[in-house]
Write an enzyme that holds these catalytic residues in place. Structure first.
Site, PDB file in Angstrom:
ATOM      1  N   PRO A   3       0.826  -1.213   0.000  1.00 23.38           N
ATOM      2  CA  PRO A   3       0.000   0.000   0.000  1.00 23.38           C
ATOM      3  C   PRO A   3       0.858   1.260   0.000  1.00 23.38           C
ATOM      4  O   PRO A   3       1.785   1.401   0.783  1.00 23.38           O
ATOM      5  CB  PRO A   3      -0.802  -0.123   1.299  1.00 23.38           C
ATOM      6  CG  PRO A   3      -0.802  -1.578   1.617  1.00 23.38           C
ATOM      7  CD  PRO A   3       0.515  -2.095   1.134  1.00 23.38           C
ATOM      8  N   GLU A   4       0.528   2.182  -0.919  1.00 22.86           N
ATOM      9  CA  GLU A   4       1.220   3.457  -1.006  1.00 22.86           C
ATOM     10  C   GLU A   4       0.195   4.562  -0.799  1.00 22.86           C
ATOM     11  O   GLU A   4      -0.945   4.287  -0.422  1.00 22.86           O
ATOM     12  CB  GLU A   4       1.958   3.547  -2.342  1.00 22.86           C
ATOM     13  CG  GLU A   4       2.953   2.396  -2.513  1.00 22.86           C
ATOM     14  CD  GLU A   4       3.716   2.396  -3.825  1.00 22.86           C
ATOM     15  OE1 GLU A   4       3.789   3.467  -4.466  1.00 22.86           O
ATOM     16  OE2 GLU A   4       4.231   1.328  -4.212  1.00 22.86           O
TER      17      GLU A   4
ATOM     18  N   LYS B 289       2.063   7.734   3.740  1.00 17.30           N
ATOM     19  CA  LYS B 289       1.871   6.303   3.987  1.00 17.30           C
ATOM     20  C   LYS B 289       1.326   6.021   5.383  1.00 17.30           C
ATOM     21  O   LYS B 289       1.513   4.934   5.926  1.00 17.30           O
ATOM     22  CB  LYS B 289       3.192   5.553   3.801  1.00 17.30           C
ATOM     23  CG  LYS B 289       3.619   5.407   2.348  1.00 17.30           C
ATOM     24  CD  LYS B 289       4.780   4.441   2.245  1.00 17.30           C
ATOM     25  CE  LYS B 289       5.166   4.210   0.803  1.00 17.30           C
ATOM     26  NZ  LYS B 289       6.250   3.213   0.687  1.00 17.30           N
TER      27      LYS B 289
ATOM     28  N   ASN C   1       7.123   1.529  -4.345  1.00 12.26           N
ATOM     29  CA  ASN C   1       7.810   0.827  -5.423  1.00 12.26           C
ATOM     30  C   ASN C   1       7.105   0.941  -6.770  1.00 12.26           C
ATOM     31  O   ASN C   1       7.736   1.189  -7.798  1.00 12.26           O
ATOM     32  CB  ASN C   1       7.969  -0.649  -5.041  1.00 12.26           C
ATOM     33  CG  ASN C   1       9.204  -1.258  -5.681  1.00 12.26           C
ATOM     34  OD1 ASN C   1      10.101  -0.546  -6.092  1.00 12.26           O
ATOM     35  ND2 ASN C   1       9.230  -2.563  -5.773  1.00 12.26           N
TER      36      ASN C   1
END
Length: 386
Positions: free
Chosen positions: A2-3, A54, A171
């Site tokens: 999760p971003e 985040k 990422n």
């Protein structure tokens, strides 16, 4: 992982799904949850959420007397929130808030891989920079005024994961941002960002009186790296429409179709110095790790359910073509073979020896005479006849 788009969507999901609900009682925690016990209990309270980068903050606000309780969550690799019946809790529901209705429902923090965590209080984690989504202008200024920081001595792909400057980027976002600008992931971060600083100063001198609408238009037409750090996450948020069911299959399908670089067949990958896989196209850049060869992701062919199953040729049919055309045995013949018992090894391939036909009487007498003569010669030491 999760971003910032996933954290933002989780906050919207909680506010939309739980906005009119009343919760009651204490907060239940699993034995293996990576977070402290929550010292809060109320006969009636409401839950609201807000995200930043985040992190996601929950506020438990009593409807009567009592102080509110804040919790700040980090989702780790697999964290999410889910509203479900209390009698049907999902696996790995490490923190649970129960509604006052009957039968009750539960808002659960679900984390299968258990890298997520929570802490008490309303403070965001110190050291994190402004959010790329909700605090774009402060985020941009924070990066450009700190280009002397040693974090920008590293490749741009590693700098983009530094939450001190790029709070919310992870990422898959870094791969998509660099791909759109055709920036090699292992180009020096300072080299890339100093060019943005020069461009911004030149733009201000050329058009000192640009209105906000014109600035936004220029941003959409010719976005730079910092602008994409804001607009690319916004694209993910727009694509994710199933807010009331975070696990809906359409969510991942829409996300997968949106990706242009991350995990896309034909793209190359390398590991950065932190062990994270970087996806890119073209040359990796001058600061690429030594001793690594870029790997390309191959396309995975999906099986066509309508396609006919190819005929399999066994080894026995290749060695003995007649075996392939051998007719099927009847049920009776199979029962007779089973009655004979199992055969092991090569014995199962050998044919059962058949009894020799009964010899005639003259042939039997001739054989007996020859055997007597042979034994007599052996007894005298003579060599056997050839």
């Amino acid at each position: 992982m999760p971003e910032c788009p996933e954290l933002h969507l989780a906050g919207r999901y909680i506010n939309e799904a739980c906005g009119g609900m009343v919760f009651s009682g204490g907060v239940e925690r699993s034995e293996v949850g990576k977070g402290p016990e929550v010292p809060f209990s109320s006969e009636a309270y409401r839950i609201s959420a807000a995200s930043r980068g985040k992190e996601l903050r929950l506020t438990l606000a009593p409807l009567g007397p009592g102080e509110p309780q804040d919790l700040v969550f980090r989702f780790g690799m697999s964290g999410s929130f889910r509203l479900c019946p209390a009698a049907q809790l999902p696996r790995h529901a490490h923190l649970r808030f129960l509604t006052r209705e009957s039968p009750p429902r539960a808002l659960c923090f679900v984390d299968a891989r258990r890298f997520g965590s929570w802490r008490l209080g309303d403070a965001w984690q110190p050291g994190r920079g402004p959010c790329v989504l909700s605090e774009y202008q402060a985020f941009r200024e924070n990066v450009l005024k700190n280009l002397d920081d040693k974090a920008f001595d590293k490749p741009i792909c590693e700098a983009l994961l530094n939450q001190k400057f790029f709070n919310g980027i992870g990422n898959y976002l870094r791969a998509e941002i660099l791909y759109r600008l055709k920036i090699p992931p292992f180009e020096k971060a300072r080299t890339v960002l100093e060019a943005l600083k020069d461009q911004e100063q030149a733009r201000r001198k050329k058009n000192p009186s640009l209105t906000l609408s014109k600035k936004l238009k220029l941003m959409r037409e010719n976005p730079d790296l910092l602008e994409l750090c804001h607009t690319v996450p916004m694209e993910v948020i727009v694509a994710e429409k199933q807010l009331f069911d975070p696990d809906h299959s359409d969510n991942y399908a829409a996300f997968k179709n949106w990706l242009q670089c991350y995990l896309v067949p034909g793209m190359s990958s390398l590991r950065d110095r932190n062990g994270r896989t970087v996806w890119f196209q073209g040359e990796p850049g001058p600061m690429a790790p030594k001793g690594q060869t870029p790997r390309k992701k191959r396309a995975q062919l999906k099986a066509d359910p309508k396609a006919q199953t190819p005929k399999v040729t066994t080894r026995a049919s290749k060695q003995h073509p007649r075996a392939a055309a051998k007719p099927l045995k009847s049920a009776k013949e199979e029962e007779e073979e089973v009655a004979d018992g199992p055969r092991k090894g090569r014995a199962c391939r050998r044919r059962k020896p058949t009894a020799a036909p009964t010899s005639s009487k003259p042939e039997a007498l001739a054989k007996a005479k020859r055997s007597r003569r042979t034994s007599a010669r052996r007894g005298r030491g003579a060599a056997p006849a050839v």
